[in-house]
Scaffold this active site. Structure first.
Site, PDB file in Angstrom:
ATOM      1  N   SER A 184      90.524   2.588   6.214  1.00 28.18           N
ATOM      2  CA  SER A 184      90.351   3.335   7.454  1.00 28.18           C
ATOM      3  C   SER A 184      88.929   3.880   7.479  1.00 28.18           C
ATOM      4  O   SER A 184      88.003   3.232   6.995  1.00 28.18           O
ATOM      5  CB  SER A 184      91.409   4.437   7.562  1.00 28.18           C
ATOM      6  OG  SER A 184      91.283   5.145   8.781  1.00 28.18           O
ATOM      7  N   TYR A 210      87.458   3.265  18.341  1.00 28.14           N
ATOM      8  CA  TYR A 210      87.381   3.168  16.882  1.00 28.14           C
ATOM      9  C   TYR A 210      88.346   4.160  16.244  1.00 28.14           C
ATOM     10  O   TYR A 210      89.093   3.813  15.318  1.00 28.14           O
ATOM     11  CB  TYR A 210      85.946   3.439  16.432  1.00 28.14           C
ATOM     12  CG  TYR A 210      85.696   3.185  14.963  1.00 28.14           C
ATOM     13  CD1 TYR A 210      85.873   1.918  14.413  1.00 28.14           C
ATOM     14  CD2 TYR A 210      85.250   4.210  14.128  1.00 28.14           C
ATOM     15  CE1 TYR A 210      85.618   1.674  13.067  1.00 28.14           C
ATOM     16  CE2 TYR A 210      84.990   3.974  12.778  1.00 28.14           C
ATOM     17  CZ  TYR A 210      85.181   2.711  12.256  1.00 28.14           C
ATOM     18  OH  TYR A 210      84.937   2.474  10.921  1.00 28.14           O
ATOM     19  N   LYS A 214      91.481   3.271  13.843  1.00 30.24           N
ATOM     20  CA  LYS A 214      91.456   3.708  12.445  1.00 30.24           C
ATOM     21  C   LYS A 214      92.559   4.721  12.136  1.00 30.24           C
ATOM     22  O   LYS A 214      93.054   4.768  10.998  1.00 30.24           O
ATOM     23  CB  LYS A 214      90.068   4.266  12.097  1.00 30.24           C
ATOM     24  CG  LYS A 214      89.008   3.178  11.955  1.00 30.24           C
ATOM     25  CD  LYS A 214      89.388   2.158  10.866  1.00 30.24           C
ATOM     26  CE  LYS A 214      88.302   1.143  10.605  1.00 30.24           C
ATOM     27  NZ  LYS A 214      88.652   0.202   9.518  1.00 30.24           N
TER      28      LYS A 214
END
Length: 340
Positions: A184, A210, A214
């Site tokens: 991650s 993003y 993640k």
């Protein structure tokens, strides 16, 4: 001198405590992936184990692959481009033991083909490391119609995991239980998972996307732990650290310049080998045997963001959400037309 932004956050690292407190940039005293292997007596000592890594041909993927190969086990290195993979990984490839697997996690057809190829070669898988990723890119859709950061960072890996789930379960042993490791990022702070609009239709912003992807990586491993931890399959996620790789290719040049000019960033930054150390801790660290549902950074479980700290360290409160994790799991199955 210890960095005041992180000194209250660092826990016990044993021999590396001081190195993590007194960060001094890439190649400093912080451990590499091979250091972690040595500390755990894993060098050439896991010849009966099988590993699969995605995103193997660039960034920390190369160093993660190098460390997995050093265990003596059988290693499958997932790469999108076989020719690029052969060049990037030439030093560690070994016919019959360390080999390439064509795999583009941005294409669900490619993921299915890769899983089928893997299963035709191996009935065993002890550790799956989902490392491939992209960051903060312009809005784009994959061939399957998914938002690209979601597909490449998370959804393709979820599909790969599901196709290999039974193999991971059957490969677990009392002395080494199976693990799924998702790489991650501190970027998970940027957003929780947007469950009601996971492809961010009409609200796309590169960093939000993003963060969405993640955090999904963290939720996935948390849910694996919830569902299968008692059956010998564990999920761990991690932040590798600040490493200069092609991952940053879509970041605005001015932003990159600003990052690089700060004293904190210069000292916090790691080499690729140091960045891979936390991945290898999650994958092979003896302290995580039979455990999961955690987010690691700097080779240990992360704590909350320290007071006065930066988003570069610590774990966001939204990273642990049992209700959200179950909803994401069910949504992912639906998006991929999978049954449980």
């Amino acid at each position: 001198m210890a960095n005041p932004l992180i000194s209250n956050h660092i826990g016990k690292h044993g021999k590396y405590t001081q190195a993590f407190l007194e960060q001094n940039g890439p190649g400093d005293a912080r451990p590499t992936a091979l250091d972690i292997l040595k500390d755990n007596d894993r060098i050439d000592n896991m010849k009966d184990k099988v590993f699969l890594l995605t995103g193997s041909s660039g960034g920390i993927g190369i160093e993660t692959g190098r460390a997995l190969a050093a265990t003596g086990g059988k290693v499958y290195l997932g790469v999108r481009d076989l020719e690029k993979g052969k060049q990037a990984l030439a030093e560690i490839l070994e016919p019959g033991r360390v080999e390439l697997l064509e795999l583009d996690v941005g294409s669900m057809e490619s993921v299915r083909t890769a899983a089928k190829t893997f299963l035709s070669k191996s009935t065993q898988l002890n550790v799956l490391v989902n490392n491939a990723g992209i960051m903060a890119c312009p809005e784009a859709k994959t061939v399957d119609g998914f938002e690209s950061q979601l597909a490449i960072n998370y959804l393709g890996h979820f599909l790969l995991y599901k196709l290999l789930e039974q193999t991971l379960l059957s490969s677990s042993t009392p002395e080494f239980q199976s693990r799924v490791v998702n790489v991650s990022s501190a970027g998970h702070h940027m957003s929780s998972v947007v469950l009601d609009n996971i492809n961010l239709e009409g609200e796309y912003e590169p960093w939000k996307a993003y963060g969405n992807a993640k955090t999904a990586c963290i939720w996935m491993t948390n849910e694996i732990e919830h569902r299968y931890g008692s059956k010998g399959l564990h999920g761990l996620s991690l932040m590798p650290g600040g490493i200069a790789t092609s991952l940053q290719r879509h970041v605005d040049p001015e932003t990159l310049k600003e990052w690089g000019s700060s004293e904190f960033a210069q000292k916090y930054a790691k080499s690729s080998a140091q960045g891979a150390a936390t991945t290898i801790t999650a994958a092979l660290g003896k302290e995580w045997e039979g455990k999961g549902g955690v987010y690691l950074e700097d080779c240990q479980e992360a704590g909350p963001v320290p007071e006065g700290g930066t988003l570069a360290v610590g774990v966001a409160p939204h990273a642990f959400d049992p209700e959200g994790e179950k909803k994401l799991w069910d949504l992912s199955l639906k998006m991929l037309n999978l049954s449980e």
